[in-house]
Design a protein around this motif. Structure first.
Motif, PDB file in Angstrom:
ATOM      1  N   PRO A   1       0.902  -1.002   0.121  1.00  0.00           N
ATOM      2  CA  PRO A   1       0.013  -0.081   0.115  1.00  0.00           C
ATOM      3  C   PRO A   1       0.718   1.254  -0.080  1.00  0.00           C
ATOM      4  N   ARG A   2       0.470   2.236  -0.681  1.00  0.00           N
ATOM      5  CA  ARG A   2       1.124   3.461  -0.925  1.00  0.00           C
ATOM      6  C   ARG A   2       1.309   4.309   0.082  1.00  0.00           C
ATOM      7  N   GLY A   3       0.464   4.339   0.955  1.00  0.00           N
ATOM      8  CA  GLY A   3       0.472   5.109   2.272  1.00  0.00           C
ATOM      9  C   GLY A   3       1.677   4.680   3.380  1.00  0.00           C
ATOM     10  N   ARG A   4       1.650   3.272   3.308  1.00  0.00           N
ATOM     11  CA  ARG A   4       2.827   2.803   4.165  1.00  0.00           C
ATOM     12  C   ARG A   4       4.115   2.940   3.580  1.00  0.00           C
ATOM     13  N   ILE A   5       4.217   2.840   2.314  1.00  0.00           N
ATOM     14  CA  ILE A   5       5.461   2.895   1.730  1.00  0.00           C
ATOM     15  C   ILE A   5       6.104   4.254   1.777  1.00  0.00           C
ATOM     16  N   VAL A   6       5.007   5.346   1.664  1.00  0.00           N
ATOM     17  CA  VAL A   6       5.483   6.766   1.930  1.00  0.00           C
ATOM     18  C   VAL A   6       5.911   6.944   3.203  1.00  0.00           C
ATOM     19  N   LEU A   7       5.134   6.603   4.233  1.00  0.00           N
ATOM     20  CA  LEU A   7       5.669   6.664   5.527  1.00  0.00           C
ATOM     21  C   LEU A   7       6.852   6.012   6.044  1.00  0.00           C
ATOM     22  N   VAL A   8       7.198   4.956   5.481  1.00  0.00           N
ATOM     23  CA  VAL A   8       8.566   4.021   5.527  1.00  0.00           C
ATOM     24  C   VAL A   8       9.566   4.984   4.985  1.00  0.00           C
ATOM     25  N   HIS A   9       9.576   5.540   3.925  1.00  0.00           N
ATOM     26  CA  HIS A   9      10.532   6.503   3.247  1.00  0.00           C
ATOM     27  C   HIS A   9      10.786   7.768   3.950  1.00  0.00           C
ATOM     28  N   LEU A  10       9.538   8.339   4.307  1.00  0.00           N
ATOM     29  CA  LEU A  10       9.501   9.412   5.122  1.00  0.00           C
ATOM     30  C   LEU A  10      10.347   9.572   6.415  1.00  0.00           C
ATOM     31  N   ALA A  11       9.972   8.360   7.213  1.00  0.00           N
ATOM     32  CA  ALA A  11      10.816   8.153   8.512  1.00  0.00           C
ATOM     33  C   ALA A  11      12.240   7.724   8.191  1.00  0.00           C
ATOM     34  N   ALA A  12      12.638   6.866   7.073  1.00  0.00           N
ATOM     35  CA  ALA A  12      13.702   6.433   6.921  1.00  0.00           C
ATOM     36  C   ALA A  12      14.619   8.056   6.200  1.00  0.00           C
ATOM     37  N   ALA A  13      13.936   8.931   5.702  1.00  0.00           N
ATOM     38  CA  ALA A  13      14.748  10.276   5.372  1.00  0.00           C
ATOM     39  C   ALA A  13      15.005  10.892   6.584  1.00  0.00           C
ATOM     40  N   VAL A  14      13.993  10.959   7.450  1.00  0.00           N
ATOM     41  CA  VAL A  14      14.422  11.723   8.893  1.00  0.00           C
ATOM     42  C   VAL A  14      15.460  10.996   9.421  1.00  0.00           C
ATOM     43  N   ALA A  15      15.599   9.634   9.591  1.00  0.00           N
ATOM     44  CA  ALA A  15      16.594   8.756  10.282  1.00  0.00           C
ATOM     45  C   ALA A  15      17.819   9.044   9.385  1.00  0.00           C
ATOM     46  N   PHE A  16      17.853   8.893   8.110  1.00  0.00           N
ATOM     47  CA  PHE A  16      18.983   9.312   7.460  1.00  0.00           C
ATOM     48  C   PHE A  16      19.696  10.635   7.750  1.00  0.00           C
ATOM     49  N   SER A  17      18.806  11.696   7.830  1.00  0.00           N
ATOM     50  CA  SER A  17      19.182  13.038   8.218  1.00  0.00           C
ATOM     51  C   SER A  17      19.792  13.095   9.646  1.00  0.00           C
ATOM     52  N   ALA A  18      19.078  12.476  10.374  1.00  0.00           N
ATOM     53  CA  ALA A  18      19.563  12.314  11.927  1.00  0.00           C
ATOM     54  C   ALA A  18      21.207  11.817  11.861  1.00  0.00           C
ATOM     55  N   VAL A  19      21.232  10.653  11.187  1.00  0.00           N
ATOM     56  CA  VAL A  19      22.486   9.886  11.323  1.00  0.00           C
ATOM     57  C   VAL A  19      23.586  10.883  10.681  1.00  0.00           C
ATOM     58  N   HIS A  20      23.070  11.411   9.472  1.00  0.00           N
ATOM     59  CA  HIS A  20      24.339  12.093   8.705  1.00  0.00           C
ATOM     60  C   HIS A  20      24.640  13.367   9.413  1.00  0.00           C
ATOM     61  N   THR A  21      23.631  14.034   9.993  1.00  0.00           N
ATOM     62  CA  THR A  21      23.957  15.416  10.761  1.00  0.00           C
ATOM     63  C   THR A  21      24.770  15.194  12.115  1.00  0.00           C
ATOM     64  N   THR A  22      24.350  13.852  12.621  1.00  0.00           N
ATOM     65  CA  THR A  22      25.086  13.555  13.827  1.00  0.00           C
ATOM     66  C   THR A  22      26.540  13.230  13.530  1.00  0.00           C
ATOM     67  N   PHE A  23      26.786  12.496  12.429  1.00  0.00           N
ATOM     68  CA  PHE A  23      27.989  12.013  12.152  1.00  0.00           C
ATOM     69  C   PHE A  23      28.820  13.369  11.707  1.00  0.00           C
ATOM     70  N   ILE A  24      28.482  14.199  10.870  1.00  0.00           N
ATOM     71  CA  ILE A  24      29.178  15.336  10.410  1.00  0.00           C
ATOM     72  C   ILE A  24      29.665  16.166  11.467  1.00  0.00           C
ATOM     73  N   VAL A  25      28.573  16.277  12.457  1.00  0.00           N
ATOM     74  CA  VAL A  25      28.758  17.346  13.558  1.00  0.00           C
ATOM     75  C   VAL A  25      29.860  16.893  14.493  1.00  0.00           C
ATOM     76  N   THR A  26      29.759  15.228  14.820  1.00  0.00           N
ATOM     77  CA  THR A  26      30.683  14.839  15.638  1.00  0.00           C
ATOM     78  C   THR A  26      32.263  14.766  15.152  1.00  0.00           C
ATOM     79  N   THR A  27      32.313  14.579  13.764  1.00  0.00           N
ATOM     80  CA  THR A  27      33.532  14.338  13.137  1.00  0.00           C
ATOM     81  C   THR A  27      34.219  15.862  13.153  1.00  0.00           C
TER      82      THR A  27
END
Length: 191
Positions: free
Chosen positions: A72-98
């Motif tokens: 179902p499209r709604g579930r797919i969109v929610l998964v990828h939105l959550a993943a994009a936010v998680a991607f950003s959190a990991v990316h930002t945490t890593f760059i700032v820490t480094t």
């Protein structure tokens, strides 16, 4: 292409991109009259490129499990939105820490404005995540089209060599997968 060769190419390409972006930053800063240390823009860009390099296989796995054209499209969109936010959190945490660590080793202080910078990074990261999804979708569609256009034909009996040759002109043969497909989504190479 072997897994090792593909991985080396993937890492080299990422590092070249980081170097290019760092040089671009430095040129822009110098043209504005900045006297900022030359290593800083390279640190900024390499720290970002390295973590994106590490996160791309996660995006690939998620897109395989939750294809953007799946249902179902709604579930797919929610998964990828959550993943994009998680991607950003990991990316930002890593760059700032480094960056904080390297600045500390250089005897300086790296500041990250918590009131606006996370939103700035989030919007860039969502765009990067979406571009990767789009590229993966496109590659998958190209593969499906290519595989769907190949038809198995049994050899005709009783035909002359000339007739076989003319017939063979109308038969499509699957094309070897592209290097990008091998690196990103190929069956031969899994990152």
């Amino acid at each position: 292409m072997t897994r090792t060769a593909a991985l080396k190419l993937y890492v080299a390409g990422t590092l070249m991109l980081g170097g290019y972006l760092g040089l671009n930053q430095l040129i822009g800063l110098r043209s504005d009259g900045s006297t900022l240390a030359a290593w800083k823009p390279f640190l900024w860009e390499f720290s970002s490129a390295i973590i994106v390099l590490a996160l791309v296989p996660v995006i690939i796995s998620l897109e395989k499990r939750f294809p953007i054209d799946g249902k179902p499209r709604g579930r797919i969109v929610l998964v990828h939105l959550a993943a994009a936010v998680a991607f950003s959190a990991v990316h930002t945490t890593f760059i700032v820490t480094t960056r904080k660590l390297v600045y500390l080793l250089a005897g300086e202080t790296y500041t990250f404005n918590l009131s606006i910078a996370p939103f700035y990074e989030l919007q860039k990261d969502v765009i990067v995540y979406a571009l990767f999804l789009g590229a993966l979708f496109t590659l998958r569609q190209l593969r499906v089209r290519r595989e769907g256009s190949a038809v198995r034909v049994e050899p005709a009996t009783g035909l002359s060599d000339d007739e076989h040759h003319r017939l063979a002109q109308y038969i499509q043969v699957p094309v070897r997968q592209t290097l990008l497909e091998e690196i990103l989504i190929g069956d031969d190479v899994v990152l």
